[in-house]
Structures are given as structure tokens and as C-alpha cells.
Design an enzyme around this catalytic site. Structure first.
Site, PDB file in Angstrom:
ATOM      1  N   GLU A 154      16.672   5.811 -22.233  1.00  0.00           N
ATOM      2  CA  GLU A 154      16.331   4.582 -21.503  1.00  0.00           C
ATOM      3  C   GLU A 154      17.543   3.797 -21.024  1.00  0.00           C
ATOM      4  OE1 GLU A 154      13.661   2.532 -24.132  1.00  0.00           O
ATOM      5  OE2 GLU A 154      12.223   4.183 -24.150  1.00  0.00           O
ATOM      6  N   GLU A 259       6.449  11.589 -25.185  1.00  0.00           N
ATOM      7  CA  GLU A 259       5.867  10.308 -25.601  1.00  0.00           C
ATOM      8  C   GLU A 259       4.536  10.029 -24.899  1.00  0.00           C
ATOM      9  OE1 GLU A 259       8.712   7.134 -25.981  1.00  0.00           O
ATOM     10  OE2 GLU A 259      10.408   8.516 -26.122  1.00  0.00           O
TER      11      GLU A 259
END
Length: 368
Positions: A154, A259
């Protein structure tokens, strides 16, 4: 003794009852790996039913939290590997593809990492030293036991710019390259990944592709990109997801859907730029505390069915699909971004029973 009796009972219920039925990893074995994020209770067997589901259904695992910096090195030079060790042992015992998650991230990293001995800001050289030492220690402990690492997590903002993290502010833009260089040196045996969410958004995707191309142009190894699937019933669209998969596949990298979970609750992300402490639980944000309505269950089933049809259409580019959790009761979406909600994002319900979405995902593969 009591734990052993409970474990055997769970095995009888879950294992024997489904022994003659195809599993997720079986029906998708010719297309891509099927994985799940597992917590310590699952890996250790303290949550025996979920433990058995993971064994039966998955051929890949990712640690939910136990390998993040705050867990493995909470204080300088103080490593706590007990839970990570159990996670790796669990994967080895069942011949699973093991992903380490995550080496470098701005979140769940202790403040001391970015400070000097006087609690001022660390220097570039000090932070690079800590980065390398941490990567060496963690990957070195599991040399040739973990097959892949999420090296960086991220690092891109929604507009495609680099996220303003302490890593960026102290080291500079080349911290990304340094992280992958250190990981390659420390774990030459493992695949190295970049992992991020909302890469279906064109601006963010362009930023990620830009940084990946910088690595490739510099001769720095990156093997794959993880496309986080924290999605909803209605968004992103299948067309947006397809464009994302195809754009990253053009880089000649492996693509993973990571995820994966599908929230059925109202979207609070649109209400605030930072919802971590700004949205309190309200009835209108938690509409299904007593159970998921049949109409919503149907939408969830159709959503998973459509997604896996799309994944199969692109299976030559997709190496793995990993769910973020085993069952609804332990999903992070019950606590974030609004604590205390009741969400239903996975293929197994709170009683660890298969949902209609599970059957739909199985059928997609069987009919392909």
C-alpha cells in the site's frame, strides 16, 4: 485431552461429512491457487473448525497479522516469532504455498522504527539500516520455507502519487527500490510481490504501474502484484476489475487476487477521508445484526459467481486467489472501519457452514 476430543469431533463433522465432495482447491487446481489469510487461532488449531476448513479447502495461506513489524519486532532487536513460527509450520504440515505478509508497510509499524535514540526523526541511513536488518532477520528465519513475500504494501495514494509515509519522507522515493533490493538479497529463493487496494481505479493503477516499471527498468526483481479484493456487492464493476487484471498482466508479471472479501454493509468510506475514528456504529450502518436477508444472500452469491467467472476467463494471468479470512465471524470487516458491525463477506458463515456463494464458486469451476 479435552482439546483433543473437540478436535476429533470437529474432524468427524467437517472432514467425513464432506470427504466425498470437491473442494475449492481441487476444482481450481488447474487454474490458480486458492488461499486464505489465517490468524493464530486457525494456524494453531485453537479454532478447530476453521483450522480444518483451511486444510480441506486451501492450498495457500497468508498470515493475517503475525508477520507484520509490530508483531515480530515490537522493540529494537527484540524479535517475537512464536506465532509466525506456528503459521509457517501449519503451512508446511499441509503442503501449502506460504506467503509472508508483509515486510514493509506504513501501518502496524512501531514508532521507534522512524525515530533516533532521542525520539527525533531517524536519518535516511539509520532507517535504511533498520529496513535491511528487519528484512534480513525475518526472511532469514524462514529461508526456503516461505515461497513468497509481500515486500511492500500500500505505497500508492488514490491519485496515483506516492503515499506520504515516514518511509518516503525520511528515505525518499528510492525506498521502494531499496526494499525490493534488500528482499532479493535476503530471500533469493522467494517470489517478491507488491500488494495494494483500489487498483481498479485508473489513477491509482497508473501510479502503481509507474513504480513497478521503475523497478523493472532498474533491473530490480519484482515477480507479481497483489490486487486486493476488498470489494462490495455493487462496486467495483466487473469491467473495472477486468481492466485492472489486464493492465497488470501486460507488464508480464504474475497477478494475484489478494485479501478477497465482499462487504454487504453500507459504504462508510465515502463518508470520510479518514474513517478510523470518525464513524461510530449506528443502526443504519449495521442493518443486519441478526442475520443476512435472503435477498442480500442472493446478491452475495451472484457477486461471487460473477467474480470467479471473470477470474477463470483470465486464469492464464492469475496465479492465486486469496480470501481475507476463513469465515464471517472473524472477518476484519466486523471491526473496521466501524467497530461492532455484523458483516457477511466470506464463503463460510458464523457457524462455519458453507454459504450459497461457496456452492456457486464451486459450480463456476465445474462448468468452465
Amino acid at each position: 485431552m479435552k482439546k483433543c476430543i473437540l478436535f476429533v469431533a470437529a474432524l468427524a463433522v467437517l472432514g467425513c461429512a464432506d470427504s466425498d465432495k470437491p473442494t475449492l482447491k481441487q476444482v481450481y487446481q488447474d487454474y490458480f491457487k486458492i488461499g486464505a489469510a489465517v490468524n493464530y487461532s486457525v494456524a494453531s488449531g485453537k479454532d478447530p473448525d476453521a483450522h480444518l476448513i483451511a486444510i480441506r479447502e486451501m492450498n495457500s495461506i497468508t498470515p493475517e497479522n503475525c508477520m507484520k513489524w509490530e508483531h515480530v519486532q515490537p522493540n529494537p532487536g527484540e524479535f517475537t516469532f512464536e506465532r509466525a513460527d506456528r503459521f509457517v509450520k501449519f503451512g508446511e504440515e499441509h503442503n501449502m504455498f506460504i506467503v509472508g505478509h508483509t515486510l514493509i508497510w506504513h501501518s502496524q509499524t512501531p514508532e521507534w522504527v522512524f525515530q533516533d535514540d532521542n525520539e527525533g526523526a531517524a536519518t535516511r541511513d539509520l532507517l535504511l539500516k533498520r529496513m535491511q536488518e528487519h528484512i534480513n532477520a525475518v526472511t532469514g528465519r524462514y529461508a526456503e520455507r516461505i515461497q513468497a513475500w509481500d515486500v511492500l504494501n500500500e505505497a500508492i495514494e488514490e491519485d496515483g502519487s506516492l503515499r506520504q509515509t515516514p518511509w518516503l519522507r525520511i528515505i525518499g522515493e528510492d525506498y521502494i527500490q531499496k526494499a525490493f533490493e534488500f528482499a532479493k538479497q535476503a530471500a533469493p529463493y522467494a517470489e517478491l510481490y507488491y500488494n495494494d487496494y483500489n487498483l481498479w481505479k485508473p489513477e491509482k493503477r497508473r501510479g502503481a504501474i509507474r513504480e513497478i516499471k521503475k523497478l523493472m527498468d532498474a533491473g530490480v526483481r519484482i515477480d507479481a502484484v497483489g490486487l486486493q479484493g476488498h470489494w462490495r456487492l455493487g462496486d467495483p464493476t466487473l469491467e473495472q476489475i477486468q481492466a485492472m487484471i489486464e493492465d497488470f498482466a501486460k507488464l508480464d508479471l504474475k497477478v494475484m487476487i489478494t485479501e478477497l472479501d465482499i462487504s454487504v454493509l453500507p459504504n462508510v468510506w465515502a463518508m470520510s477521508a479518514d474513517v478510523r475514528n470518525s464513524i461510530e456504529k449506528r443502526d443504519d450502518l449495521n442493518p443486519f445484526p441478526g442475520g443476512i436477508p435472503d435477498s442480500v444472500q442472493t446478491q452475495l452469491t451472484e457477486r461471487y459467481q460473477a467474480l470467479f467467472r471473470l477470474f477463470l476467463d483470465h486464469h492464464q494471468s492469475i496465479d492465486r486467489v486469496t480470501f481475507w479470512g476463513i469465515y464471517d465471524g472473524t472477518s476484519w470487516l466486523n471491526h473496521y472501519p466501524v467497530r461492532g458491525r455484523t458483516d457477511y463477506p466470506l464463503l463460510f458463515n458464523r457457524e462455519l457452514q458453507k454459504k450459497p456463494a461457496y456452492d456457486a464458486v464451486i459450480q463456476v469451476a465445474q462448468q468452465h
